[in-house]
Design a protein around this motif. Structure first.
Motif, PDB file in Angstrom:
ATOM      1  N   ALA A   7      80.413  53.405 148.827  1.00  0.00           N
ATOM      2  CA  ALA A   7      80.927  53.426 150.194  1.00  0.00           C
ATOM      3  C   ALA A   7      81.837  52.229 150.431  1.00  0.00           C
ATOM      4  N   ALA A   8      81.399  51.049 149.990  1.00  0.00           N
ATOM      5  CA  ALA A   8      82.202  49.845 150.206  1.00  0.00           C
ATOM      6  C   ALA A   8      83.514  49.924 149.426  1.00  0.00           C
ATOM      7  N   ARG A   9      83.423  50.366 148.167  1.00  0.00           N
ATOM      8  CA  ARG A   9      84.636  50.455 147.359  1.00  0.00           C
ATOM      9  C   ARG A   9      85.605  51.477 147.933  1.00  0.00           C
ATOM     10  N   SER A  10      85.062  52.580 148.455  1.00  0.00           N
ATOM     11  CA  SER A  10      85.950  53.627 148.964  1.00  0.00           C
ATOM     12  C   SER A  10      86.665  53.180 150.238  1.00  0.00           C
ATOM     13  N   LEU A  11      86.115  52.160 150.919  1.00  0.00           N
ATOM     14  CA  LEU A  11      86.818  51.627 152.093  1.00  0.00           C
ATOM     15  C   LEU A  11      87.935  50.668 151.688  1.00  0.00           C
ATOM     16  N   GLY A  12      87.905  50.223 150.432  1.00  0.00           N
ATOM     17  CA  GLY A  12      88.948  49.324 149.946  1.00  0.00           C
ATOM     18  C   GLY A  12      88.450  47.932 149.602  1.00  0.00           C
ATOM     19  N   PHE A  13      87.144  47.689 149.708  1.00  0.00           N
ATOM     20  CA  PHE A  13      86.616  46.382 149.318  1.00  0.00           C
ATOM     21  C   PHE A  13      86.665  46.255 147.792  1.00  0.00           C
ATOM     22  N   ASN A  14      87.008  45.052 147.313  1.00  0.00           N
ATOM     23  CA  ASN A  14      86.974  44.867 145.863  1.00  0.00           C
ATOM     24  C   ASN A  14      85.543  44.540 145.427  1.00  0.00           C
ATOM     25  N   THR A  15      85.368  44.352 144.118  1.00  0.00           N
ATOM     26  CA  THR A  15      84.012  44.160 143.588  1.00  0.00           C
ATOM     27  C   THR A  15      83.312  42.969 144.231  1.00  0.00           C
ATOM     28  N   LYS A  16      84.043  41.863 144.365  1.00  0.00           N
ATOM     29  CA  LYS A  16      83.438  40.647 144.895  1.00  0.00           C
ATOM     30  C   LYS A  16      83.045  40.828 146.370  1.00  0.00           C
ATOM     31  N   GLN A  17      83.976  41.381 147.163  1.00  0.00           N
ATOM     32  CA  GLN A  17      83.686  41.608 148.586  1.00  0.00           C
ATOM     33  C   GLN A  17      82.492  42.538 148.738  1.00  0.00           C
TER      34      GLN A  17
END
Lengths: 246, 262
Positions: free
Chosen positions: B164-174
């Motif tokens: 979910a986080a990655r699909s919003l555009g957050f990178n691995t660290k975020q």
């Protein structure tokens, strides 16, 4: 290269899980504002295909262009692409440690650097749109499945995406909650959002889809308007599929 | 909604018994032990101030040192633990291997031997004050254990959260710092609290390095006064009281960490 009319351009894509072919020579072009519903029996590769569009699933061969950019290229900034491609999951995947409002504002604040009060206003307007503005300050754990999924849709919309991907958005819901989620999706479609939807809701497919894509065993076997697909499909697998579900 | 997620509990094995909510009744082992230890201590100090009050006064600066070592070591071992945990989960083979070897090596060597090694063996090359050597050894040792706790905690978070986080555009660290670690904290807190208490008890080992902790001060008193029974009774009671209070503190914090549970 890609012709610029398509927002999503999938070209000859293959994906393998060990020796299993999950996607076999898939090509699919989607124009802005088009609503495409992907149907097929379970295990046919529909979700896998959908997840390749924002690279949650990597492909082994072929090319995928999103908004004109080659997302299979190693230099592609996938995070930037993902900001423009909203995704809604079967299990909602809301962040349980954040309130409903924070779930929606988190990405705009952190990624688009939108001021917090603006992000809050945006979130409230989106919550109104999905019909649960009174739940802004509760945690996702206190919501029903249908409410959670509507928040998940609002969260994706908060990034103002150009495309929305829906991965079986109603499959984890109790039957009486499916309607409220589908209503939100129908309204979104009417507003002109480009949508790619994997679902088992045939009523929704008939009502909303500009095009039905039928998949089985990792291949696209048939595509066409809902009228064509539901009333006289050509492929025997499609006929068999329809006879089983209708 | 399927709630098979986020119910993961990490096994608690060493440290001290941290009371869970269902043991919160009036007469639990925790209450009985606390009341008994406190009564005995007070009785001895009041009834026989010589030698018990003298002992208490003599070792009181040792109690402070014990806490100092504990807090400084916890601080560094948490940082080291987070790095190790992330390293163990890293897709980078080199980082992963370094973190794993560190954990293997440290877990395979007794803490007492590590203390000797850092103070005496390495001390022949770099002379450091005993306090620094003690804190270094404790942090390195507990960093490895904390690393495993962090790794297990992070792994316990559902994969859908990352997606979910990655699909919003957050990178691995975020994704890790905004979404995964804040949630993992809940799972991590009980075992971290437990390690904290275990660490406090293990600080008694540093008394061999000429660090004036609680046990060391007790030993000094005992060898001068020959009051071995009285001194070590007091030392044991003080450790017990500290551990009991800390375990309560940990369980209260744990309860407070659950705002979104229902």
């Amino acid at each position: 290269m890609t012709t610029n009319n398509y927002i999503i351009d999938i070209q000859h894509v293959y994906k393998f899980f060990n020796n299993l072919v999950a996607l076999k020579n898939i090509s699919l072009q989607i124009k802005p504002t088009e609503k495409v519903v992907i149907l097929g029996p379970s295990g046919s590769g529909k979700s896998t295909l959908l997840r390749t569009i924002n690279r949650l699933e990597k492909i082994d061969r072929g090319k995928i262009f999103v908004n004109g950019q080659d997302i299979t290229h190693p230099k592609c900034d996938i995070n930037k692409i993902r900001m423009e491609v909203g995704m809604v999951f079967q299990n909602f995947n809301l962040f349980p440690h954040k309130t409903v409002l924070q779930n929606i504002t988190m990405a705009p604040i952190k990624l688009k650097k939108i001021p917090e009060n603006e992000a809050n206003e945006l979130a409230i307007s989106l919550l109104k749109k999905v019909g649960i503005e009174d739940k802004a300050h509760v945690y996702p754990g206190q919501l029903s499945g249908g409410q959670q999924q509507r928040v998940a849709i609002a969260r994706a919309l908060a990034m103002q995406p150009k495309v929305m991907l829906f991965d079986e958005p109603t499959s984890a819901l109790d039957p009486e909650m499916i309607g409220e989620v589908l209503d939100v999706m129908v309204n979104l479609a009417k507003e002109g959002m480009t949508m790619v939807v994997v679902t088992h809701e045939m009523g929704f497919a008939k009502e909303v889809a500009d095009r039905i894509v039928f998949m089985d065993a990792g291949e696209i076997l048939e595509q066409g308007t809902p009228d064509h697909f539901f009333n006289n499909p050509n492929h025997p697998r499609a006929k068999q599929f329809l006879s089983q579900i209708l | 909604m399927k709630d098979n997620k986020q119910k993961v509990q990490i096994e608690v094995s060493d440290g001290a018994a941290i009371p869970t909510k269902k043991d919160f009744g009036l007469f639990t082992a925790w209450h009985i032990t606390l009341i008994a230890a406190l009564s005995i201590l007070l009785y001895l100090v009041i009834r026989y101030p010589d030698p018990y009050l003298d002992i208490l006064e003599f070792v009181s600066d040792g109690i402070v040192v014990t806490f100092e070592i504990t807090f400084v070591s916890i601080f560094f071992s948490l940082i080291l633990g987070l790095l190790t945990g992330l390293g163990r989960l890293s897709k980078n083979k080199c980082i992963n291997l370094i973190a794993s070897i560190y954990v293997e090596v440290i877990r395979g060597i007794p803490l007492l031997v590590q203390l000797f090694y850092i103070y005496y063996a390495l001390g022949s090359f770099f002379k450091v004050p005993p306090f620094v050597a003690a804190v270094t050894a404790m942090s390195i040792c507990y960093g490895a254990y904390m690393g495993e706790v962090f790794r297990a905690g992070i792994e316990s978070i559902d994969k859908g959260q990352t997606e979910a986080a990655r699909s919003l555009g957050f990178n691995t660290k975020q994704t890790m710092f905004y979404v995964i670690i804040p949630q993992a904290m809940r799972t991590i807190l009980p075992p971290v609290g437990n390690e904290f208490i275990a660490l406090l008890k293990d600080t008694s080992l540093v008394s061999i390095l000429a660090v004036g902790d609680l046990l060391r001060r007790g030993r000094e008193f005992a060898t001068e006064s020959f009051a071995y029974f009285e001194t070590y009774t007091m030392v044991a009671l003080i450790y017990l009281l500290i551990t009991l209070l800390l375990s309560k503190l940990v369980s209260i914090t744990e309860e407070k960490m659950r705002p979104y549970d229902n």
